[in-house]
Design a protein around this motif. Structure first.
Motif, PDB file in Angstrom:
ATOM      1  N   TYR A 274       0.847  -1.197   0.000  1.00  0.00           N
ATOM      2  CA  TYR A 274       0.000   0.000   0.000  1.00  0.00           C
ATOM      3  C   TYR A 274       0.883   1.249   0.000  1.00  0.00           C
ATOM      4  O   TYR A 274       0.635   2.200  -0.753  1.00  0.00           O
ATOM      5  CB  TYR A 274      -0.914  -0.006   1.222  1.00  0.00           C
ATOM      6  CG  TYR A 274      -1.700   1.274   1.401  1.00  0.00           C
ATOM      7  CD1 TYR A 274      -2.953   1.428   0.808  1.00  0.00           C
ATOM      8  CD2 TYR A 274      -1.186   2.335   2.140  1.00  0.00           C
ATOM      9  CE1 TYR A 274      -3.667   2.607   0.953  1.00  0.00           C
ATOM     10  CE2 TYR A 274      -1.895   3.515   2.292  1.00  0.00           C
ATOM     11  CZ  TYR A 274      -3.136   3.650   1.698  1.00  0.00           C
ATOM     12  OH  TYR A 274      -3.830   4.827   1.841  1.00  0.00           O
TER      13      TYR A 274
ATOM     14  N   TRP B 102     -15.512   1.679  -3.451  1.00  0.00           N
ATOM     15  CA  TRP B 102     -15.547   0.223  -3.323  1.00  0.00           C
ATOM     16  C   TRP B 102     -14.160  -0.368  -3.083  1.00  0.00           C
ATOM     17  O   TRP B 102     -13.937  -1.562  -3.299  1.00  0.00           O
ATOM     18  CB  TRP B 102     -16.143  -0.391  -4.597  1.00  0.00           C
ATOM     19  CG  TRP B 102     -17.513   0.115  -4.895  1.00  0.00           C
ATOM     20  CD1 TRP B 102     -17.890   0.875  -5.952  1.00  0.00           C
ATOM     21  CD2 TRP B 102     -18.694  -0.085  -4.118  1.00  0.00           C
ATOM     22  NE1 TRP B 102     -19.226   1.168  -5.893  1.00  0.00           N
ATOM     23  CE2 TRP B 102     -19.749   0.591  -4.776  1.00  0.00           C
ATOM     24  CE3 TRP B 102     -18.961  -0.768  -2.922  1.00  0.00           C
ATOM     25  CZ2 TRP B 102     -21.051   0.596  -4.292  1.00  0.00           C
ATOM     26  CZ3 TRP B 102     -20.264  -0.749  -2.440  1.00  0.00           C
ATOM     27  CH2 TRP B 102     -21.278  -0.078  -3.119  1.00  0.00           C
TER      28      TRP B 102
ATOM     29  N   GLY C 123     -12.756  -1.083  -0.361  1.00  0.00           N
ATOM     30  CA  GLY C 123     -12.814  -2.120   0.669  1.00  0.00           C
ATOM     31  C   GLY C 123     -13.047  -3.488   0.066  1.00  0.00           C
ATOM     32  O   GLY C 123     -12.451  -4.488   0.507  1.00  0.00           O
TER      33      GLY C 123
ATOM     34  N   ILE D  20      -9.801  -4.848  -1.323  1.00  0.00           N
ATOM     35  CA  ILE D  20      -8.911  -5.384  -0.290  1.00  0.00           C
ATOM     36  C   ILE D  20      -9.409  -6.742   0.203  1.00  0.00           C
ATOM     37  O   ILE D  20      -8.622  -7.674   0.401  1.00  0.00           O
ATOM     38  CB  ILE D  20      -8.802  -4.409   0.897  1.00  0.00           C
ATOM     39  CG1 ILE D  20      -8.221  -3.076   0.431  1.00  0.00           C
ATOM     40  CG2 ILE D  20      -7.931  -4.997   2.002  1.00  0.00           C
ATOM     41  CD1 ILE D  20      -6.828  -3.154  -0.122  1.00  0.00           C
ATOM     42  N   ILE D  21     -10.720  -6.858   0.401  1.00  0.00           N
ATOM     43  CA  ILE D  21     -11.299  -8.120   0.890  1.00  0.00           C
ATOM     44  C   ILE D  21     -11.037  -9.257  -0.095  1.00  0.00           C
ATOM     45  O   ILE D  21     -10.676 -10.369   0.287  1.00  0.00           O
ATOM     46  CB  ILE D  21     -12.804  -7.961   1.155  1.00  0.00           C
ATOM     47  CG1 ILE D  21     -13.027  -7.043   2.368  1.00  0.00           C
ATOM     48  CG2 ILE D  21     -13.475  -9.309   1.402  1.00  0.00           C
ATOM     49  CD1 ILE D  21     -14.470  -6.638   2.583  1.00  0.00           C
TER      50      ILE D  21
ATOM     51  N   CYS E 272      -3.463  -4.296  -2.445  1.00  0.00           N
ATOM     52  CA  CYS E 272      -3.043  -3.239  -1.522  1.00  0.00           C
ATOM     53  C   CYS E 272      -2.334  -2.112  -2.261  1.00  0.00           C
ATOM     54  O   CYS E 272      -2.520  -0.929  -1.946  1.00  0.00           O
ATOM     55  CB  CYS E 272      -2.135  -3.809  -0.441  1.00  0.00           C
ATOM     56  SG  CYS E 272      -2.984  -4.900   0.716  1.00  0.00           S
TER      57      CYS E 272
ATOM     58  N   ALA F 214      -4.864  -0.008  -3.869  1.00  0.00           N
ATOM     59  CA  ALA F 214      -5.504   0.843  -2.861  1.00  0.00           C
ATOM     60  C   ALA F 214      -4.631   2.054  -2.551  1.00  0.00           C
ATOM     61  O   ALA F 214      -5.137   3.162  -2.323  1.00  0.00           O
ATOM     62  CB  ALA F 214      -5.769   0.040  -1.592  1.00  0.00           C
TER      63      ALA F 214
ATOM     64  N   PHE G 221      -6.835   5.091  -1.057  1.00  0.00           N
ATOM     65  CA  PHE G 221      -7.889   4.555  -0.190  1.00  0.00           C
ATOM     66  C   PHE G 221      -7.402   4.668   1.255  1.00  0.00           C
ATOM     67  O   PHE G 221      -6.225   4.461   1.531  1.00  0.00           O
ATOM     68  CB  PHE G 221      -8.151   3.092  -0.555  1.00  0.00           C
ATOM     69  CG  PHE G 221      -9.354   2.497   0.115  1.00  0.00           C
ATOM     70  CD1 PHE G 221     -10.624   2.886  -0.247  1.00  0.00           C
ATOM     71  CD2 PHE G 221      -9.207   1.520   1.094  1.00  0.00           C
ATOM     72  CE1 PHE G 221     -11.743   2.320   0.361  1.00  0.00           C
ATOM     73  CE2 PHE G 221     -10.313   0.952   1.701  1.00  0.00           C
ATOM     74  CZ  PHE G 221     -11.580   1.361   1.340  1.00  0.00           C
TER      75      PHE G 221
ATOM     76  N   LYS H 248      -8.690   1.761   6.796  1.00  0.00           N
ATOM     77  CA  LYS H 248      -9.600   0.754   6.247  1.00  0.00           C
ATOM     78  C   LYS H 248      -8.822  -0.394   5.621  1.00  0.00           C
ATOM     79  O   LYS H 248      -9.257  -1.545   5.668  1.00  0.00           O
ATOM     80  CB  LYS H 248     -10.532   1.401   5.216  1.00  0.00           C
ATOM     81  CG  LYS H 248     -11.542   2.355   5.829  1.00  0.00           C
ATOM     82  CD  LYS H 248     -12.524   2.865   4.790  1.00  0.00           C
ATOM     83  CE  LYS H 248     -13.569   3.771   5.434  1.00  0.00           C
ATOM     84  NZ  LYS H 248     -14.543   4.279   4.442  1.00  0.00           N
ATOM     85  N   VAL H 249      -7.680  -0.078   5.027  1.00  0.00           N
ATOM     86  CA  VAL H 249      -6.826  -1.129   4.473  1.00  0.00           C
ATOM     87  C   VAL H 249      -6.363  -2.053   5.597  1.00  0.00           C
ATOM     88  O   VAL H 249      -6.360  -3.281   5.455  1.00  0.00           O
ATOM     89  CB  VAL H 249      -5.612  -0.523   3.735  1.00  0.00           C
ATOM     90  CG1 VAL H 249      -4.647  -1.618   3.298  1.00  0.00           C
ATOM     91  CG2 VAL H 249      -6.061   0.269   2.521  1.00  0.00           C
TER      92      VAL H 249
ATOM     93  N   ARG I 128      -7.897  -2.584   8.429  1.00  0.00           N
ATOM     94  CA  ARG I 128      -9.041  -3.334   8.962  1.00  0.00           C
ATOM     95  C   ARG I 128      -9.448  -4.465   8.013  1.00  0.00           C
ATOM     96  O   ARG I 128      -9.541  -5.624   8.422  1.00  0.00           O
ATOM     97  CB  ARG I 128     -10.223  -2.390   9.198  1.00  0.00           C
ATOM     98  CG  ARG I 128     -11.422  -3.093   9.834  1.00  0.00           C
ATOM     99  CD  ARG I 128     -12.425  -2.117  10.383  1.00  0.00           C
ATOM    100  NE  ARG I 128     -13.074  -1.328   9.357  1.00  0.00           N
ATOM    101  CZ  ARG I 128     -12.931  -0.022   9.208  1.00  0.00           C
ATOM    102  NH1 ARG I 128     -12.122   0.663  10.004  1.00  0.00           N
ATOM    103  NH2 ARG I 128     -13.569   0.641   8.257  1.00  0.00           N
ATOM    104  N   TYR I 129      -9.681  -4.141   6.739  1.00  0.00           N
ATOM    105  CA  TYR I 129     -10.104  -5.163   5.779  1.00  0.00           C
ATOM    106  C   TYR I 129      -8.976  -6.162   5.509  1.00  0.00           C
ATOM    107  O   TYR I 129      -9.216  -7.351   5.303  1.00  0.00           O
ATOM    108  CB  TYR I 129     -10.546  -4.521   4.460  1.00  0.00           C
ATOM    109  CG  TYR I 129     -11.766  -3.645   4.586  1.00  0.00           C
ATOM    110  CD1 TYR I 129     -12.885  -4.070   5.289  1.00  0.00           C
ATOM    111  CD2 TYR I 129     -11.805  -2.383   3.996  1.00  0.00           C
ATOM    112  CE1 TYR I 129     -14.011  -3.261   5.406  1.00  0.00           C
ATOM    113  CE2 TYR I 129     -12.924  -1.572   4.104  1.00  0.00           C
ATOM    114  CZ  TYR I 129     -14.021  -2.006   4.809  1.00  0.00           C
ATOM    115  OH  TYR I 129     -15.125  -1.208   4.918  1.00  0.00           O
TER     116      TYR I 129
END
Length: 206
Positions: free
Chosen positions: A122, A152, A154, A157-158, A171, A174, A179, A183-184, A186-187
């Motif tokens: 990232y 979108w 997230g 990443i998911i 990543c 993102a 992004f 949030k990166v 967390r996801y």
């Protein structure tokens, strides 16, 4: 024989509302366009790997590397792979950890190295946006897609964390679209679950 449970009207309405929301916000279009753009590159890469594998057993070479390197060397190699494109399948390293005296300890280390490798990716993507040419291309030529990508991101990443696609690339993408890093984190933590799940399966097969 037990009767099958049918969805209630409230459950149906929630699903319908969710479907309408995704349709109106362009989520389906965004995902489909992303898949269409990625398919040629994924297909070309898979073809290249298949051609090389006809002459050289890539997996055998990677296994030999894990056998030849000391423990810290294997871990460093894995972290580097996960931080830069992530093209080496993590399953090879999971198999390696299964042969250690304390496999779950090494699997845990691999999971966190994979997770932090994604965060490094990232940061690398974020650094790329500092170059004027890349920044202008993203902000000007990709302006329409950028808003949807940030919305979108997230999901991106998911998918990278859970599915057998390079987590590093998700990543890095993102980072390119800036992004939110929190949030990166967390996801991206779902990556730990994927490594643990794969380890559970591989350890029971070995």
């Amino acid at each position: 024989m037990k009767p099958t449970k049918t969805p209630s009207k409230s459950e149906k309405s929630r699903l319908q509302l969710l479907h309408q929301y995704y349709t109106y916000t362009g989520f389906y279009t965004f995902v489909w366009n992303a898949i269409k753009k990625a398919l040629p590159y994924v297909g070309a890469f898979c073809m290249l790997v298949a051609i090389i594998n006809q002459f050289v057993d890539i997996n055998a070479i990677l296994l030999r590397i894990t056998e030849a390197l000391p423990v810290y060397g294997v871990l460093a190699f894995f972290f580097t792979s996960e931080a830069i494109l992530g093209l080496v399948p993590p399953e090879i390293f999971i198999v390696w950890s299964g042969k250690m005296a304390n496999p779950w300890l090494f699997l845990t280390v691999l999971a966190f190295l994979s997770y932090f490798g994604g965060l490094v990716s990232y940061y690398l993507g974020h650094l790329m946006t500092k170059k004027p040419a890349i920044h202008n291309y993203i902000e000007v030529k990709m302006e329409k897609h950028l808003k949807k990508s940030k919305k979108w991101g997230g999901f991106l990443i998911i998918v990278g964390a859970l599915l057998p696609v390079p987590f590093s690339i998700s990543c890095m993408a993102a980072g390119l679209i800036e992004f939110p890093f929190k949030k990166v984190m967390r996801y991206g933590s779902l990556r730990l679950i994927r490594i643990a799940f794969y380890g559970f399966i591989i350890f029971n097969v070995l």
